[in-house]
Design a protein around this motif. Structure first.
Motif, PDB file in Angstrom:
ATOM      1  N   SER A  71      18.736 -27.041 -17.252  1.00  0.00           N
ATOM      2  CA  SER A  71      19.520 -27.002 -16.486  1.00  0.00           C
ATOM      3  C   SER A  71      20.338 -25.374 -16.920  1.00  0.00           C
ATOM      4  CB  SER A  71      20.618 -27.971 -16.711  1.00  0.00           C
ATOM      5  OG  SER A  71      21.704 -28.167 -16.536  1.00  0.00           O
ATOM      6  N   MET A  72      20.501 -25.381 -15.511  1.00  0.00           N
ATOM      7  CA  MET A  72      21.595 -23.203 -15.601  1.00  0.00           C
ATOM      8  C   MET A  72      22.550 -23.955 -15.862  1.00  0.00           C
ATOM      9  SD  MET A  72      19.344 -21.438 -17.109  1.00  0.00           S
ATOM     10  CE  MET A  72      17.478 -21.591 -18.259  1.00  0.00           C
ATOM     11  N   PRO A  73      23.478 -22.579 -15.801  1.00  0.00           N
ATOM     12  CA  PRO A  73      24.856 -23.021 -15.285  1.00  0.00           C
ATOM     13  C   PRO A  73      24.666 -22.843 -13.542  1.00  0.00           C
ATOM     14  CG  PRO A  73      24.610 -21.113 -16.668  1.00  0.00           C
ATOM     15  CD  PRO A  73      22.890 -21.436 -16.878  1.00  0.00           C
ATOM     16  N   LEU A  74      26.514 -23.891 -13.555  1.00  0.00           N
ATOM     17  CA  LEU A  74      27.041 -23.464 -12.163  1.00  0.00           C
ATOM     18  C   LEU A  74      27.146 -21.554 -11.890  1.00  0.00           C
ATOM     19  CD1 LEU A  74      27.868 -25.163  -9.168  1.00  0.00           C
ATOM     20  CD2 LEU A  74      29.846 -25.645 -10.631  1.00  0.00           C
ATOM     21  N   PHE A  75      27.485 -20.990 -12.575  1.00  0.00           N
ATOM     22  CA  PHE A  75      28.112 -19.748 -12.537  1.00  0.00           C
ATOM     23  C   PHE A  75      27.641 -18.162 -12.939  1.00  0.00           C
ATOM     24  CE2 PHE A  75      32.407 -22.638 -13.768  1.00  0.00           C
ATOM     25  CZ  PHE A  75      32.686 -22.852 -12.173  1.00  0.00           C
ATOM     26  N   ILE A  76      27.237 -17.956 -11.654  1.00  0.00           N
ATOM     27  CA  ILE A  76      26.514 -16.573 -12.475  1.00  0.00           C
ATOM     28  C   ILE A  76      27.922 -15.520 -12.274  1.00  0.00           C
ATOM     29  CG2 ILE A  76      24.844 -14.503 -10.998  1.00  0.00           C
ATOM     30  CD1 ILE A  76      23.678 -17.114  -9.611  1.00  0.00           C
ATOM     31  N   PRO A  77      27.649 -14.034 -13.150  1.00  0.00           N
ATOM     32  CA  PRO A  77      29.083 -13.158 -13.010  1.00  0.00           C
ATOM     33  C   PRO A  77      28.148 -12.645 -12.194  1.00  0.00           C
ATOM     34  CG  PRO A  77      27.783 -13.510 -15.419  1.00  0.00           C
ATOM     35  CD  PRO A  77      27.283 -15.119 -14.262  1.00  0.00           C
ATOM     36  N   GLU A  78      29.729 -12.103 -11.513  1.00  0.00           N
ATOM     37  CA  GLU A  78      28.298 -10.628 -10.118  1.00  0.00           C
ATOM     38  C   GLU A  78      28.023  -9.965 -10.954  1.00  0.00           C
ATOM     39  OE1 GLU A  78      32.240 -10.020  -8.008  1.00  0.00           O
ATOM     40  OE2 GLU A  78      31.153  -8.597  -6.492  1.00  0.00           O
ATOM     41  N   SER A  79      28.416  -9.351 -11.458  1.00  0.00           N
ATOM     42  CA  SER A  79      27.174  -8.148 -12.222  1.00  0.00           C
ATOM     43  C   SER A  79      26.006  -8.619 -12.483  1.00  0.00           C
ATOM     44  CB  SER A  79      27.838  -7.702 -13.693  1.00  0.00           C
ATOM     45  OG  SER A  79      27.847  -8.877 -15.024  1.00  0.00           O
ATOM     46  N   LEU A  80      25.990 -10.143 -12.538  1.00  0.00           N
ATOM     47  CA  LEU A  80      23.752 -10.171 -12.927  1.00  0.00           C
ATOM     48  C   LEU A  80      23.448 -10.474 -11.287  1.00  0.00           C
ATOM     49  CD1 LEU A  80      22.602 -11.362 -15.523  1.00  0.00           C
ATOM     50  CD2 LEU A  80      23.176 -13.551 -14.920  1.00  0.00           C
ATOM     51  N   LEU A  81      24.368 -10.816 -10.256  1.00  0.00           N
ATOM     52  CA  LEU A  81      23.762 -11.137  -8.631  1.00  0.00           C
ATOM     53  C   LEU A  81      23.092 -10.033  -8.581  1.00  0.00           C
ATOM     54  CD1 LEU A  81      22.803 -13.232  -7.012  1.00  0.00           C
ATOM     55  CD2 LEU A  81      25.327 -12.153  -6.087  1.00  0.00           C
ATOM     56  N   GLN A  82      24.440  -8.703  -9.487  1.00  0.00           N
ATOM     57  CA  GLN A  82      24.001  -7.875  -8.620  1.00  0.00           C
ATOM     58  C   GLN A  82      22.503  -6.551  -8.683  1.00  0.00           C
ATOM     59  OE1 GLN A  82      25.914  -5.835  -6.135  1.00  0.00           O
ATOM     60  NE2 GLN A  82      28.116  -7.227  -6.764  1.00  0.00           N
ATOM     61  N   LYS A  83      21.926  -7.407  -9.702  1.00  0.00           N
ATOM     62  CA  LYS A  83      20.890  -6.257 -10.833  1.00  0.00           C
ATOM     63  C   LYS A  83      20.143  -6.438  -9.796  1.00  0.00           C
ATOM     64  CE  LYS A  83      22.259  -7.067 -15.336  1.00  0.00           C
ATOM     65  NZ  LYS A  83      21.041  -7.461 -16.898  1.00  0.00           N
ATOM     66  N   GLU A  84      19.221  -7.479  -8.513  1.00  0.00           N
ATOM     67  CA  GLU A  84      18.214  -7.359  -8.232  1.00  0.00           C
ATOM     68  C   GLU A  84      18.538  -6.633  -6.929  1.00  0.00           C
ATOM     69  OE1 GLU A  84      14.209  -6.943  -6.715  1.00  0.00           O
ATOM     70  OE2 GLU A  84      15.576  -7.998  -5.803  1.00  0.00           O
ATOM     71  N   CYS A 111      29.644 -15.718  -9.302  1.00  0.00           N
ATOM     72  CA  CYS A 111      30.115 -16.622  -8.317  1.00  0.00           C
ATOM     73  C   CYS A 111      29.266 -18.177  -8.459  1.00  0.00           C
ATOM     74  CB  CYS A 111      28.087 -15.675  -7.226  1.00  0.00           C
ATOM     75  SG  CYS A 111      28.085 -14.085  -7.513  1.00  0.00           S
ATOM     76  N   VAL A 112      29.811 -18.857  -7.473  1.00  0.00           N
ATOM     77  CA  VAL A 112      29.367 -20.317  -7.607  1.00  0.00           C
ATOM     78  C   VAL A 112      27.512 -20.001  -7.096  1.00  0.00           C
ATOM     79  CG1 VAL A 112      29.109 -22.936  -6.426  1.00  0.00           C
ATOM     80  CG2 VAL A 112      31.178 -21.428  -6.540  1.00  0.00           C
ATOM     81  N   ARG A 113      26.209 -20.837  -7.393  1.00  0.00           N
ATOM     82  CA  ARG A 113      25.039 -20.462  -7.381  1.00  0.00           C
ATOM     83  C   ARG A 113      24.676 -20.416  -6.049  1.00  0.00           C
ATOM     84  NH1 ARG A 113      23.552 -25.017 -11.481  1.00  0.00           N
ATOM     85  NH2 ARG A 113      24.183 -26.387 -10.192  1.00  0.00           N
ATOM     86  N   PRO A 114      23.890 -19.240  -5.823  1.00  0.00           N
ATOM     87  CA  PRO A 114      23.522 -20.077  -4.265  1.00  0.00           C
ATOM     88  C   PRO A 114      22.236 -20.240  -4.308  1.00  0.00           C
ATOM     89  CG  PRO A 114      23.887 -17.679  -4.803  1.00  0.00           C
ATOM     90  CD  PRO A 114      24.177 -17.993  -5.764  1.00  0.00           C
ATOM     91  N   THR A 115      21.358 -19.852  -5.849  1.00  0.00           N
ATOM     92  CA  THR A 115      20.265 -19.829  -5.679  1.00  0.00           C
ATOM     93  C   THR A 115      20.328 -19.396  -7.677  1.00  0.00           C
ATOM     94  OG1 THR A 115      17.678 -19.513  -5.637  1.00  0.00           O
ATOM     95  CG2 THR A 115      19.087 -17.748  -4.989  1.00  0.00           C
ATOM     96  N   SER A 116      18.958 -19.330  -8.379  1.00  0.00           N
ATOM     97  CA  SER A 116      19.409 -19.366  -9.542  1.00  0.00           C
ATOM     98  C   SER A 116      18.728 -18.259 -10.531  1.00  0.00           C
ATOM     99  CB  SER A 116      19.452 -20.412 -10.608  1.00  0.00           C
ATOM    100  OG  SER A 116      20.120 -21.538  -9.754  1.00  0.00           O
ATOM    101  N   GLU A 117      17.470 -17.598  -9.145  1.00  0.00           N
ATOM    102  CA  GLU A 117      17.068 -16.561  -9.845  1.00  0.00           C
ATOM    103  C   GLU A 117      17.642 -15.623 -10.750  1.00  0.00           C
ATOM    104  OE1 GLU A 117      16.409 -17.437  -6.690  1.00  0.00           O
ATOM    105  OE2 GLU A 117      14.587 -18.239  -6.651  1.00  0.00           O
ATOM    106  N   THR A 118      18.676 -15.065 -10.215  1.00  0.00           N
ATOM    107  CA  THR A 118      19.096 -14.122 -11.852  1.00  0.00           C
ATOM    108  C   THR A 118      19.382 -15.077 -13.018  1.00  0.00           C
ATOM    109  OG1 THR A 118      20.903 -14.944 -10.469  1.00  0.00           O
ATOM    110  CG2 THR A 118      20.234 -12.988 -10.426  1.00  0.00           C
ATOM    111  N   LEU A 119      20.600 -16.647 -13.517  1.00  0.00           N
ATOM    112  CA  LEU A 119      19.998 -16.854 -14.463  1.00  0.00           C
ATOM    113  C   LEU A 119      19.201 -17.550 -14.905  1.00  0.00           C
ATOM    114  CD1 LEU A 119      22.663 -19.644 -12.660  1.00  0.00           C
ATOM    115  CD2 LEU A 119      23.982 -18.486 -14.741  1.00  0.00           C
ATOM    116  N   PHE A 120      18.261 -17.951 -14.412  1.00  0.00           N
ATOM    117  CA  PHE A 120      16.964 -17.522 -14.917  1.00  0.00           C
ATOM    118  C   PHE A 120      16.172 -16.049 -15.848  1.00  0.00           C
ATOM    119  CE2 PHE A 120      16.990 -21.913 -12.975  1.00  0.00           C
ATOM    120  CZ  PHE A 120      15.832 -22.915 -13.550  1.00  0.00           C
TER     121      PHE A 120
END
Length: 479
Positions: A71-84, A111-120
């Motif tokens: 189980s991964m978090p619900l939230f993604i810091p915006e900077s993390l989403l920006q990486k790819e 961000c509320v995760r739209p998908t969790s690639e960045t979190l993984f």
RNA sequence: CGGAGUGUGGCUCAGUUUGGUAGAGCGCAGCGUUCGGGACGCUGAGGUCGCAGGUUCAAAUCCUGUCACUCCGACCA
């Protein structure tokens, strides 16, 4: 089949308005309710029970290939989403953000995760250091949020339930293998469990997932001839690994990037079940996922001999199939219609006359066939009939797809087919984005996939530009 | 986000044109009769008419704004 004129008067005929029929069924079969948040549905017990059966069966198949749940978090810091870069561009328009914690504004939006690639990826960067840590075969069951503009129950909601698998591997070959393994798991699941025939293939450059090297898909045809992408499996190469610096030390003591995959199937698949199998009586569930496989309907249920027979039958059937008894004080006719609306595969009628004769009446949801069965044979007949319903539903769905699938060489024919109806059309393509976009613009038809088993020895011309063709493509209108 | 439509008891809707203080059917509750393809009778409960302003002696009805939902397009699982 009797007089139909008073029945199911309250749902729209699928031939008159398929979209309306769909929402009528979703509501009247008691699958969901609307809530005060647009695009966010309340999944009711009956609808959720279907999802539970889907989850259970998929999860079992995932684990058989070595996958573990996390189980991964619900939230993604915006900077993390920006990486790819490609990934963020693909998802940015539909991301929901959290900006405040209590009264205080957050330093960085989440961000509320739209998908969790960045979190993984973020997690794997910390978690993986040696080839001994690989592969990582993780999956999570969760909900994600995409701020869709127009929404429809199951097909396009702002929050939806799904599973997303994310794997990391030492080599590209191993990752590609995994991508295809999971696509096959999805395809087998659809065909064996949901009785939905699917076409396996690769997405074109234009249609592939944001950030992927290649995207594989299973495409199904709905009863109205439109396509529904029913599951996807992506190969990422080392693109994410480079962006997120996911490095491991290999056997040769050299630091390398991992190769990754992701794959997902959502509650949208319930929409596929509804639109593939349903009819003007309502939902039609494949026995494998039906929360209730056999519904016992007593007639003259106040009579002692009926009650006795019902509880005996229930006791016997519960041991082998999911069984329920309708003891409400509705009339039998009402119960028949209601259970057909809810898609229950098999109905067992038992009344005073049956008790006297030592038999019951079985009624199939798929064919409406009525079968009188000796009391002693109930178990074996029920098992066999359910099996037959499952197979028959698959065959009917496949027949529908074949009847609405064409192969053409000339653009004129191609155009005419889509002018007149919804269908799948096999046509060759040169591989250039311009042709694909023009076709979409002119006919609102998209490339569904390049089917795996039809890419050998392509000759002839592109359906649009007439240049040498490189691929065979299935085209269709999509949900 | 573009086009169209709709918001009135749980549901489907009438009433809005022409302002006068809210109706029907279904459903729901109780009782009784019924029961093999959506049964029936009697009794009863339930609505500040999406929300906020405005006009008026008076607004479901007229005006302004806003929100939601549905359908058709563009995008995604």
């Amino acid at each position: 089949m009797g007089d139909d004129k008073n029945q199911v008067e309250s749902i729209t005929n699928m031939e008159d308005d398929f979209a309306k029929w769909y929402t009528d069924v979703v509501l009247k079969a008691d699958l969901i309710g609307y809530t005060t948040v647009k695009g966010c549905m309340a999944i009711k017990p009956y609808g959720y029970a279907i999802w539970e059966n889907i989850m259970h069966e998929l999860d079992r198949r995932f684990k058989a290939t070595g996958v573990q749940n996390v189980s991964m978090p619900l939230f993604i810091p915006e900077s993390l989403l920006q990486k790819e870069k490609d990934h963020v561009e693909g998802f940015a328009p539909e991301v929901a953000f959290v900006t405040h914690g209590g009264a205080e504004q957050l330093q960085e939006r989440l961000c509320v995760r739209p998908t969790s690639e960045t979190l993984f990826c973020d997690f794997y960067a910390k978690d993986i250091s040696s080839y001994r840590d690989l592969p990582r075969l993780y999956n999570q069951w969760c909900s994600v949020v995409r701020w869709e503009k127009t929404t429809r129950p199951f097909l396009r909601s702002r929050e939806f339930l799904w599973q997303e698998g994310h794997t990391a591997h030492a080599t590209a070959d191993e990752a590609i293998d995994r991508t295809l393994t999971m696509l096959n798991v999805y395809a087998e699941f659809c065909e064996e469990v949901l009785a939905i025939p699917v076409i396996k293939g690769e997405k074109t450059e234009k249609e592939k997932f944001a950030g992927a090297v290649s995207t594989y898909t299973i495409e199904a045809m709905m009863h109205d001839g439109k396509a529904l992408q029913s599951g996807t499996s992506h190969y990422f190469g080392d693109g994410f690994a480079k962006a997120f610096e996911i490095l491991f030390t290999d056997r040769d003591n050299i630091q390398k990037n991992v190769h990754q995959t992701s794959w997902g199937m959502s509650t949208r698949i319930i929409g596929a079940v509804i639109m593939t199998h349903g009819d003007n009586r309502g939902l039609k569930l494949p026995p494998e996922i039906a929360p209730i496989q056999v519904m016992i309907v007593p007639i003259r249920q106040e009579k002692e001999e009926v009650q006795g027979a019902v509880s005996l039958l229930k006791e016997r059937l519960e041991k082998i199939v999911r069984t329920d008894v309708d003891l409400t004080d509705k009339s039998p006719g009402y119960k028949y219609s209601e259970q057909e609306m809810r898609g229950i595969p098999l109905r067992l009628e038992i009344g005073p006359k049956d008790v006297e004769k030592g038999q019951v009446l079985l009624v199939r949801r798929d064919t409406q066939e009525k079968i009188a069965v000796e009391m002693a044979e109930v178990e074996t007949r029920v098992i066999n009939i359910l099996k037959d319903i499952q197979e028959n539903m698959y065959i009917s769905a496949k027949k529908n797809r074949e009847e609405h699938t064409y192969s053409v060489e000339a653009y004129e024919d191609f155009k005419q087919l889509f002018d007149n109806n919804n269908c799948f059309v096999r046509a060759k393509w040169c591989g250039c984005k311009e042709c694909e976009e023009k076709i979409k613009e002119e006919l609102s038809v998209s490339s569904r996939c390049m089917p795996f088993d039809e890419q050998n020895s392509i000759d002839g011309e592109c359906i649009y530009c007439g240049k040498k063709a490189k691929y065979m493509v299935i085209w269709g209108k999509a949900y």
